[in-house]
Scaffold this active site. Sequence first.
Site, mmCIF file in Angstrom:
data_model
loop_
_atom_site.group_PDB
_atom_site.id
_atom_site.type_symbol
_atom_site.label_atom_id
_atom_site.label_comp_id
_atom_site.label_asym_id
_atom_site.label_seq_id
_atom_site.Cartn_x
_atom_site.Cartn_y
_atom_site.Cartn_z
ATOM 1 N N CYS A 130 0.844 -1.205 0.000
ATOM 2 C CA CYS A 130 0.000 0.000 0.000
ATOM 3 C C CYS A 130 0.874 1.248 0.000
ATOM 4 O O CYS A 130 1.440 1.616 1.038
ATOM 5 C CB CYS A 130 -0.924 -0.010 1.209
ATOM 6 N N CYS A 133 -0.377 4.093 2.212
ATOM 7 C CA CYS A 133 -0.219 3.801 3.637
ATOM 8 C C CYS A 133 1.217 4.035 4.095
ATOM 9 O O CYS A 133 1.460 4.615 5.154
ATOM 10 C CB CYS A 133 -0.592 2.349 3.934
ATOM 11 N N ASP A 134 2.168 3.573 3.303
ATOM 12 C CA ASP A 134 3.554 3.494 3.766
ATOM 13 C C ASP A 134 4.544 4.354 2.987
ATOM 14 O O ASP A 134 5.734 4.382 3.331
ATOM 15 C CB ASP A 134 4.023 2.032 3.705
#
Length: 309
Positions: A130, A133-134
Amino acid sequence: MYDIVVIGAGAAGLTAAIYATRAEKKVLVLEGKTYGGQIINSLSVENYPGMYKVSGPDFAKALYEQAKELGAEIGFEAVTKVNKLENGFEIVTEDDKYEAKVVIIATGSEYRKLGLPLEKELEGKGLSYCATCDGAFFKDKEVIVNGGGNTALYDAEYLARICKKVYLVHRRSEFRGDKALFDRVKALSNVEIVAPAVISELLPEDGKFAGVVLSSTDGETGDAILGEPKELRAEGLFVAIGSKPSSEVFEGLVEMDENGYIVASEDCKTSVPGIFVAGDVRTSSLKQLVTATADGARAATEAVKAFSY
């Protein structure tokens, strides 16, 4: 007889349980694996409003404990079937049967994996599924994006704003994503297209991801391996080769799209009255922790509003 049975104990399912129990409904959550869903694989979450930094396991544990403290029953049993009854639903598990007036499906989805040795060990240690997300963890670093569809292209474009260098690896010569999007990504000065090539090995260093071994392919099918493998070093790898919804149990029960996601709009109502869906298993363009919890809240709220017990 339960008022609501929630299938799945990820962020969406546990949030639904919290909202439903606070509305004084009798709630059972059924989960075939462990609580928390995909977020338990995240070492650090920094994009959830109000929580500057929290580990995925800690976030999941807090949701789980909150739902239990409020009165939700949680059983670790895999659901194998849901049957429509005259006044509700029968939920069949590997061990038992339960009845509910309302069902909330929150079984999530699973990222498609490379299927390579060390993949599990390196997940959350430089290997991610992701980018949104990261990605922030890799600011000014060199990363690899693997995939050829729109998700991979969007990930590469997003990461190019943050990272020093982005290598976009695809096993075929032609990308499946939209041409306009591909042209936009290709024009970025810090994005390098590496195709046709397939990741054949993951390289660790001090317990973290450090690079990959690439093998050239025939370009058309992406299967035949050609030439000598080459190493590509980077500090992060984002695998964007698709995801699979955990919805097989509900085939023939509720409407699904061609990829197996359960069809529902923002009200989380499925094609069957009395069945709601929340989280990554629902048809939606954005799949994040915050949208999962929002779905759980909406599904429970709509269930409470729509039915009198």
